[in-house]
Structures are given as C-alpha cells and as structure tokens.
Write a protein that holds these residues in place. Structure first.
Motif, PDB file in Angstrom:
ATOM      1  N   PHE A 142      76.943  39.566  35.502  1.00 10.39           N
ATOM      2  CA  PHE A 142      75.854  40.052  34.629  1.00 10.39           C
ATOM      3  C   PHE A 142      75.778  39.219  33.340  1.00 10.39           C
ATOM      4  O   PHE A 142      74.730  39.151  32.701  1.00 10.39           O
ATOM      5  N   ALA A 143      76.936  38.655  32.919  1.00  8.74           N
ATOM      6  CA  ALA A 143      77.025  38.009  31.594  1.00  8.74           C
ATOM      7  C   ALA A 143      76.952  36.491  31.715  1.00  8.74           C
ATOM      8  O   ALA A 143      77.652  35.897  32.552  1.00  8.74           O
ATOM      9  N   PHE A 144      76.127  35.862  30.886  1.00 13.26           N
ATOM     10  CA  PHE A 144      75.943  34.408  30.904  1.00 13.26           C
ATOM     11  C   PHE A 144      75.941  33.930  29.455  1.00 13.26           C
ATOM     12  O   PHE A 144      74.878  33.671  28.868  1.00 13.26           O
ATOM     13  N   ASP A 145      77.109  33.923  28.824  1.00  9.88           N
ATOM     14  CA  ASP A 145      77.280  33.507  27.435  1.00  9.88           C
ATOM     15  C   ASP A 145      76.454  34.385  26.482  1.00  9.88           C
ATOM     16  O   ASP A 145      76.797  35.518  26.259  1.00  9.88           O
ATOM     17  N   LYS A 146      75.327  33.860  25.987  1.00  5.82           N
ATOM     18  CA  LYS A 146      74.535  34.634  25.004  1.00  5.82           C
ATOM     19  C   LYS A 146      73.449  35.489  25.668  1.00  5.82           C
ATOM     20  O   LYS A 146      72.586  36.054  24.993  1.00  5.82           O
ATOM     21  N   VAL A 147      73.460  35.514  26.984  1.00 10.19           N
ATOM     22  CA  VAL A 147      72.437  36.263  27.730  1.00 10.19           C
ATOM     23  C   VAL A 147      73.143  37.228  28.687  1.00 10.19           C
ATOM     24  O   VAL A 147      74.147  36.867  29.294  1.00 10.19           O
ATOM     25  N   SER A 166      81.985  39.147  19.008  1.00  9.38           N
ATOM     26  CA  SER A 166      80.780  38.346  19.277  1.00  9.38           C
ATOM     27  C   SER A 166      80.010  38.967  20.431  1.00  9.38           C
ATOM     28  O   SER A 166      80.554  39.776  21.200  1.00  9.38           O
ATOM     29  N   GLY A 167      78.755  38.564  20.554  1.00  9.45           N
ATOM     30  CA  GLY A 167      77.930  39.025  21.676  1.00  9.45           C
ATOM     31  C   GLY A 167      78.515  38.553  22.998  1.00  9.45           C
ATOM     32  O   GLY A 167      78.536  39.297  23.981  1.00  9.45           O
ATOM     33  N   GLU A 168      79.020  37.315  23.006  1.00 10.82           N
ATOM     34  CA  GLU A 168      79.583  36.776  24.252  1.00 10.82           C
ATOM     35  C   GLU A 168      80.701  37.681  24.764  1.00 10.82           C
ATOM     36  O   GLU A 168      80.787  37.991  25.946  1.00 10.82           O
ATOM     37  N   GLU A 169      81.563  38.107  23.807  1.00 13.59           N
ATOM     38  CA  GLU A 169      82.690  38.962  24.199  1.00 13.59           C
ATOM     39  C   GLU A 169      82.163  40.320  24.693  1.00 13.59           C
ATOM     40  O   GLU A 169      82.614  40.842  25.717  1.00 13.59           O
ATOM     41  N   ALA A 170      81.186  40.876  23.969  1.00 15.21           N
ATOM     42  CA  ALA A 170      80.610  42.173  24.367  1.00 15.21           C
ATOM     43  C   ALA A 170      80.000  42.084  25.764  1.00 15.21           C
ATOM     44  O   ALA A 170      80.185  42.977  26.597  1.00 15.21           O
ATOM     45  N   PHE A 171      79.288  40.989  26.036  1.00 10.71           N
ATOM     46  CA  PHE A 171      78.608  40.866  27.329  1.00 10.71           C
ATOM     47  C   PHE A 171      79.614  40.744  28.472  1.00 10.71           C
ATOM     48  O   PHE A 171      79.433  41.295  29.546  1.00 10.71           O
ATOM     49  N   LYS A 172      80.688  39.992  28.201  1.00 14.13           N
ATOM     50  CA  LYS A 172      81.714  39.812  29.244  1.00 14.13           C
ATOM     51  C   LYS A 172      82.389  41.158  29.545  1.00 14.13           C
ATOM     52  O   LYS A 172      82.604  41.525  30.708  1.00 14.13           O
ATOM     53  N   LEU A 173      82.708  41.893  28.480  1.00  9.10           N
ATOM     54  CA  LEU A 173      83.345  43.203  28.676  1.00  9.10           C
ATOM     55  C   LEU A 173      82.392  44.173  29.382  1.00  9.10           C
ATOM     56  O   LEU A 173      82.800  44.973  30.215  1.00  9.10           O
ATOM     57  N   PHE A 174      81.105  44.073  29.039  1.00 10.68           N
ATOM     58  CA  PHE A 174      80.085  44.911  29.693  1.00 10.68           C
ATOM     59  C   PHE A 174      80.106  44.640  31.203  1.00 10.68           C
ATOM     60  O   PHE A 174      80.144  45.570  32.011  1.00 10.68           O
ATOM     61  N   GLU A 175      80.120  43.358  31.547  1.00  9.34           N
ATOM     62  CA  GLU A 175      80.144  43.003  32.972  1.00  9.34           C
ATOM     63  C   GLU A 175      81.386  43.595  33.646  1.00  9.34           C
ATOM     64  O   GLU A 175      81.292  44.229  34.700  1.00  9.34           O
ATOM     65  N   GLU A 176      82.548  43.425  33.008  1.00 12.63           N
ATOM     66  CA  GLU A 176      83.796  43.938  33.606  1.00 12.63           C
ATOM     67  C   GLU A 176      83.745  45.436  33.802  1.00 12.63           C
ATOM     68  O   GLU A 176      84.207  45.977  34.784  1.00 12.63           O
TER      69      GLU A 176
END
Ligand SMILES: Cc1cc2nc3c(=O)[nH]c(=O)nc-3n(C[C@H](O)[C@H](O)[C@H](O)COP(=O)(O)OP(=O)(O)OC[C@H]3O[C@@H](n4cnc5c(N)ncnc54)[C@H](O)[C@@H]3O)c2cc1C
Length: 380
Positions: A272-277, A314-324
């Motif tokens: 789901f996560a692609f760096d800033k997207v 950071s957003g990148e970290e939030a997005f990665k955790l969201f995906e997990e």
C-alpha cells in the motif's frame, strides 16, 4: 506536513476530518465537478461506528441513520436459516453493530464536519510524481498542486494505483447487482430487521432506513458487463425475484429508480505504501459487498492513518506502518467476502440445499469469532 488526499468518497472525507481534528493541513481533490446524488443505502458495522467514535462523530452519525435489531438469512420461501440478535452483539462489543444509512446522508454529514474549502471539486488527478520536496499532482484541467504527501483514496479504479501497480486489474465476481430505495413500503413491513434471501444464483438483501424508507440490493449470476442486464427495469427483475417470499416482489415493484453495476473487486495486493504516497480504501483493497465491509474498511483506514501520521516522525514511516498494520486484516476480509459471495450465488439445487442446511447448523462460536475479528479492530 501538508497532506493531499485524492478522492472525496467515504474514505477520503473521513480521513480529512480525522486529520483536521489533529490540526494537520489537508486538501481533498475530487474529480466530480459537483457532488452527485448518491442514490443507495449503506450498512455500517461496529468497526466503522467505533472508528467514527474515535474521531468524535459517532453521535452525529447514529442520529442520521437507523440502528437495526436483527440480521436474518432466509431461504427463498422465507424460512430463517440463521438469525442474529444485533442488540445483544452490540451490548457485548460495546458498539452499535448493525446500522444503516442513506449514502447521501452520510456524505452530507462528513462534508459538514470539514473546514470550508477543504475539498476542491473538478480536480481529476491524471498523474503525479514524487521527489525529495514532496509530491506534484497533475490534474485533467492542466493545473498542478504540490503537497508533502499524497494519500490516494480514489476508489476501485484508482489512477494512483494504476500508476504504482500497473499490472493490477479489477476482477469480476460472476454476478451483477441492482440497488434501489423506496419509501412506498408494503403494509406490515418489518423495520427492525436486515435480511438476505438466498435463492439459486439470485439473492436479495433488504435494509430498512430512516424516514420509512427501505434500501435493497439484488444480485444475479451473469456474464460481465451484459447490456441486457444494464437495461432491466425494476419490474423486469421480477423474472428473477417474482417467486421470492413476501415482501420482496412488492418492494421491487414499488421502486421507481434502480442503480446497476457488476460486482468487482481487486485481488489482494502486497503493497500500500510507496514512499510519500499511500493507497487506502477501495484504491488499496476493494472488496465485494458480501460482508458489507468495503466502506467500513475505508473508514478504519482513515482513522488508523491519521493516528499514525500524528505519531510518526515522517509520512514515509506512517505509511509503511499503515501498510504493515492493515494489509493482513484487509486481505482476509477481501478473501472471505469473495468466498461468501461465491457460496451465496450457487445455482446447483443439491449444493444450495446443502448450503442452506449447513448455514442453519453454524455453531454460535463460529459467528462469535467472526464478530470478534471484525469489531475488535485496533485503530492506533
Ligand atoms: C453494491 C455495493 C454495495 C455496497 N454496500 C456496502 C455496505 O453495505 N457497507 C460497506 O461498508 N460497504 C459497502 N460497499 C462498498 C463501499 O461502497 C466502498 O467500499 C466505499 O465506497 C469505498 O470508499 P472509498 O472512499 O475508498 O472509495 P469511493 O467511495 O469509490 O470514493 C472514491 C472517490 O474518488 C473520486 N475519484 C476517482 N478518481 C479520481 C481521480 N482521478 N481524481 C480525483 N478524484 C477521483 C471519486 O469520484 C470518488 O468520489 C458496497 C459496494 C457496492 C458496489
């Protein structure tokens, strides 16, 4: 951290509310030139109600829709195969678990909770690119917006997902669906019960709404994108549902306008996560409607994402955790819903009799485990 959200659907608007409550800057870009009338109903389960509680709008939500006491699955003759006391489940899990609302009422409520100017209409995203400074978003009208991060809540046909995962296609479930609302209720209509009636290759669901209205959906096995199915009127549907138990034929006859679409989803994706997207809602995990969980998952996503954005560095970290956090749960729901739909649409007389008998024998513990999985959702 300025956030751009693509899509002002249920997921995108809920996310914008959740972010604004944390004082995070957000703009929603919606492709529609104006808000369209949304002519169908929606069932929301306890996980969605819990998510709305987390962002402080549970009371407003409940006042706009109807809390329903019971859910029943019936056979074509009307015999109850399995019945659930929704009030008892609500008490056990501490949240209303069987709630129905008109889509337009939900949409209006969500918009009313946003700061004026949050949503920009007529902004269809056609492309974007990300760099160290953020994300540039290109629109059909030639304009470009820049934001720190981009959250794609642009639905099952997501432009963002197509760019990031070009090989992912929607898949047809094998059945087509009509939805309608009528306020011309037959005498004696039971407003306390949501029901699904399973026939052979045809199924009808009935969901009472506020203001003496009822929302219904009807699914029939068919080839994909059949122009004949598209052209059917409510009365034509009686060729499939005319011999279903009362009040089904009468409700169909009393409906003036119906919405038609094939039932599609996307096979669960691994990212789901692609760096800033990041992808969320149907853009990330569109599901068949058999468990009534598509919008519920989009609402959960919104609240989880906002919580992570607030707490991560950071957003990148939030997005990665969201995906997990979200991929396992949403994958399970998409897969379970797909299987449930296949079974509900069986045509073979022997298999459908066996199915109906098996449903009536499902132990309470199996249903309880499923409720626990759906309602005990972690939103942090
Ligand atoms: C027959 C049927 C019955 C259903 N019943 C239920 C139910 O009872 N309960 C339940 O929980 N779910 C149900 N669902 C699923 C539910 O409708 C979806 O899961 C939910 O709407 C997803 O929300 P979303 O915000 O992710 O996407 P959407 O609601 O699809 O919103 C996406 C938004 O993005 C906009 N957009 C699209 N492309 C662009 C672009 N390029 N640029 C900018 N904006 C764009 C669209 O105009 C739209 O406003 C049902 C679905 C169907 C088909």
């Amino acid at each position: 951290m300025e956030i751009a959200v693509l899509g002002g659907g249920i997921g995108g608007l809920t996310l914008a509310i959740a972010l604004q409550r944390k004082n995070i800057d957000v703009t929603v870009y919606e492709s529609a030139p104006q808000w369209r009338p949304l002519g169908a109903g929606l069932g929301l389960a306890g996980n969605a109600v819990k998510a709305f509680r987390e962002i402080g709008i549970e009371r407003d939500l409940l006042s706009e829709g109807k809390v329903i006491r019971k859910v029943v699955i019936r056979n074509k003759k009307g015999k109850a195969l399995i019945s659930t006391d929704s009030e008892e489940v609500s008490r056990r899990f501490g949240v209303v678990n069987n709630f129905a609302i008109h889509r337009a009422d939900l949409h209006n409520l969500l918009i009313s909770k946003l700061k004026p100017g949050t949503v920009q209409l007529d902004k269809a995203c056609v492309d974007f690119e990300q760099g160290s400074g953020g994300v540039n978003i290109h629109f059909k009208d030639g304009s470009v917006a820049t934001a720190g991060y981009l959250i794609a809540a642009d639905g099952i046909h997501s432009v963002a997902r197509k760019k990031l995962l070009s090989d992912v296609e929607t898949r047809y479930a094998g059945y087509t669906c009509w939805r309608g609302i009528t306020d011309n209720l037959p005498a004696g209509f039971n407003q306390d019960e949501t029901s699904e009636t399973w026939g052979r290759g045809a199924r009808m669901g009935i969901v009472p709404l506020t203001k003496d209205r009822v929302y219904w959906f009807a699914c029939v096995n068919a080839v994909a994108n059949d122009p004949m199915m598209r052209s059917l009127s409510p009365v034509d549907l009686l060729s499939f549902f005319g011999d279903f138990h009362a009040p089904i034929p009468e409700i169909i006859k009393r409906t003036n306008k119906i919405i038609w679409n094939d039932i599609i989803d996307i096979e669960p994706i691994k990212r789901f996560a692609f760096d800033k997207v990041v992808l969320m809602g149907d853009a990330a995990h569109a599901t068949t409607p058999n468990m009534g969980q598509g919008a519920c998952m989009a609402i959960e996503d919104a609240v989880v994402l906002a919580n992570l954005i607030e707490t991560c560095k950071s957003g990148e970290e939030a997005f990665k955790l969201f995906e997990e956090k979200r991929i396992g749960r949403t994958t399970r729901i998409v897969n379970d819903s797909w299987q449930l739909g296949k079974m509900a649409q069986w045509e073979n007389p022997f298999m459908t009799s066996l199915r109906n008998m098996a449903i009536s024998l499902v132990p309470k513990s199996v249903a309880d485990n499923q409720f626990k999985f759906i309602y005990d959702v972690s939103l942090k």
